[in-house]
Design a protein around this motif. Structure first.
Motif, short mmCIF file in Angstrom:
data_model
loop_
_atom_site.label_atom_id
_atom_site.label_comp_id
_atom_site.label_asym_id
_atom_site.label_seq_id
_atom_site.Cartn_x
_atom_site.Cartn_y
_atom_site.Cartn_z
N ARG A 134 0.83 -1.21 0.00
CA ARG A 134 0.00 0.00 0.00
C ARG A 134 0.87 1.26 0.00
NH1 ARG A 134 -5.12 -0.93 -1.66
NH2 ARG A 134 -5.66 -3.04 -1.06
N CYS A 135 0.63 2.10 -0.98
CA CYS A 135 1.41 3.33 -1.18
C CYS A 135 1.41 4.22 0.06
CB CYS A 135 0.81 4.07 -2.36
SG CYS A 135 1.52 5.69 -2.68
N TYR A 136 2.55 4.80 0.36
CA TYR A 136 2.70 5.64 1.56
C TYR A 136 1.82 6.89 1.53
CZ TYR A 136 5.62 8.99 -1.04
OH TYR A 136 6.08 9.92 -1.92
N HIS A 137 1.38 7.30 0.33
CA HIS A 137 0.61 8.55 0.23
C HIS A 137 -0.79 8.39 0.80
CE1 HIS A 137 -1.80 11.46 -2.43
NE2 HIS A 137 -1.34 12.13 -1.41
N SER A 138 -1.54 7.41 0.25
CA SER A 138 -2.90 7.20 0.73
C SER A 138 -3.34 5.75 0.66
CB SER A 138 -3.90 8.04 -0.09
OG SER A 138 -3.89 9.37 0.35
N GLY A 139 -2.38 4.85 0.58
CA GLY A 139 -2.72 3.43 0.59
C GLY A 139 -3.04 2.83 -0.77
N GLY A 140 -2.61 3.46 -1.85
CA GLY A 140 -2.87 2.96 -3.20
C GLY A 140 -2.19 1.61 -3.46
N PRO A 141 -2.75 0.83 -4.40
CA PRO A 141 -2.25 -0.54 -4.66
C PRO A 141 -1.04 -0.57 -5.61
CG PRO A 141 -4.20 -0.08 -6.00
CD PRO A 141 -3.93 1.17 -5.22
N ILE B 162 5.13 3.49 -10.31
CA ILE B 162 4.27 4.67 -10.33
C ILE B 162 2.93 4.24 -9.72
CG2 ILE B 162 3.34 6.53 -11.76
CD1 ILE B 162 6.38 6.06 -12.18
N CYS B 163 2.57 4.83 -8.61
CA CYS B 163 1.31 4.45 -7.97
C CYS B 163 0.14 4.79 -8.89
CB CYS B 163 1.16 5.17 -6.63
SG CYS B 163 -0.40 4.78 -5.82
N PRO B 164 -0.78 3.83 -9.10
CA PRO B 164 -1.88 4.09 -10.03
C PRO B 164 -2.87 5.15 -9.52
CG PRO B 164 -2.15 1.95 -8.96
CD PRO B 164 -0.80 2.48 -8.56
N TRP B 165 -2.87 5.46 -8.24
CA TRP B 165 -3.87 6.40 -7.73
C TRP B 165 -3.52 7.86 -7.98
CZ3 TRP B 165 -6.10 4.21 -2.47
CH2 TRP B 165 -6.95 3.13 -2.80
N HIS B 166 -2.36 8.33 -7.57
CA HIS B 166 -2.00 9.74 -7.79
C HIS B 166 -0.61 9.89 -8.39
CE1 HIS B 166 -4.56 9.41 -4.13
NE2 HIS B 166 -5.34 10.17 -4.87
N LYS B 167 -0.10 8.80 -8.97
CA LYS B 167 1.15 8.84 -9.74
C LYS B 167 2.39 9.20 -8.91
CE LYS B 167 -1.49 8.08 -13.30
NZ LYS B 167 -1.75 6.66 -13.56
N PHE B 168 2.37 8.95 -7.64
CA PHE B 168 3.60 9.12 -6.87
C PHE B 168 4.63 8.11 -7.37
CE2 PHE B 168 2.74 11.46 -2.63
CZ PHE B 168 1.92 12.36 -3.27
N LYS B 169 5.91 8.52 -7.36
CA LYS B 169 7.00 7.67 -7.86
C LYS B 169 7.82 7.15 -6.70
CE LYS B 169 6.25 10.35 -11.72
NZ LYS B 169 4.83 10.74 -11.70
N PRO C 162 -11.38 4.22 -4.88
CA PRO C 162 -10.35 5.25 -5.03
C PRO C 162 -10.22 6.05 -3.74
CG PRO C 162 -11.97 5.37 -6.80
CD PRO C 162 -12.51 4.43 -5.79
N CYS C 163 -9.00 6.40 -3.39
CA CYS C 163 -8.83 7.20 -2.19
C CYS C 163 -9.04 8.68 -2.53
CB CYS C 163 -7.45 6.98 -1.57
SG CYS C 163 -6.10 7.40 -2.64
N PRO C 164 -9.46 9.49 -1.58
CA PRO C 164 -9.68 10.91 -1.87
C PRO C 164 -8.38 11.62 -2.20
CG PRO C 164 -10.01 10.44 0.47
CD PRO C 164 -9.75 9.13 -0.20
FE1 FES Z 1 -0.31 6.40 -4.11
FE2 FES Z 1 -1.82 8.53 -3.75
S1 FES Z 1 -2.11 6.61 -2.93
S2 FES Z 1 -0.12 8.31 -5.02
#
Ligand code: FES
Length: 158
Positions: A56-63, A79-86, A155-157
């Protein structure tokens, strides 16, 4: 043969290592979603190397197991599929693009935010792929926030 040995990281197994897959499993898929001691983990096989990170992505838990791998400045990143964090596969560093104000030529460069996503050790032995969880007591990682919770695919907010 040559090709095969280049693809295999063979090391001694430590006591806490957990078998998560066989090397053959990565012939059809480069990504494995798994759970190690109740922690959701993703294992990537990229350019002959294995990398295990919190799923789970550190930003908001993206897969992250659904993220694309891209080369940024010579570093393989998911590249996180939710908000494209690298996130750098090797280190778990978060990368962002910016301009160095000290330079006269204002070209965009990649900068590190430091380690944000927890990485875990991968060992390959006798055709088995093992993951050893890193010690969560010595250093906080932002991804720890999401590591033990169950998320659905909403989707996370932003
Ligand atoms: Fe991964 Fe937002 S949850 S970029």
């Amino acid at each position: 043969g040559q090709q095969q040995s280049a693809n295999v990281q063979s090391e001694e197994i430590d006591e806490a290592a957990v078998l998560v897959a066989q090397v053959e499993d990565f012939k059809t898929s480069k990504t494995l979603r798994t759970t190690v001691n109740d922690r959701e983990i993703v294992v990537f096989h990229h350019l002959g190397k294995y990398h295990a990170l919190d799923l789970r992505c550190y930003h908001s838990g993206g897969p992250l197991h659904l993220g694309e791998i891209e080369d940024l400045d010579g570093r393989a990143c998911v590249i996180c599929p939710w908000h494209k964090f690298k996130i750098v596969l090797e280190s778990g560093e978060g990368l962002y693009q910016g301009v160095d104000p000290r330079e006269t030529k204002r070209t965009k460069k990649w900068f590190s935010k430091g380690v944000k996503q927890r990485t875990h050790k991968v060992t390959v032995r006798n055709g088995g792929v093992y993951v050893t969880l890193s010690d969560t007591s010595t250093m906080w990682c932002d991804s720890d926030t999401y590591a033990n919770e169950k998320f659905n695919d909403q989707p996370c907010p932003d």
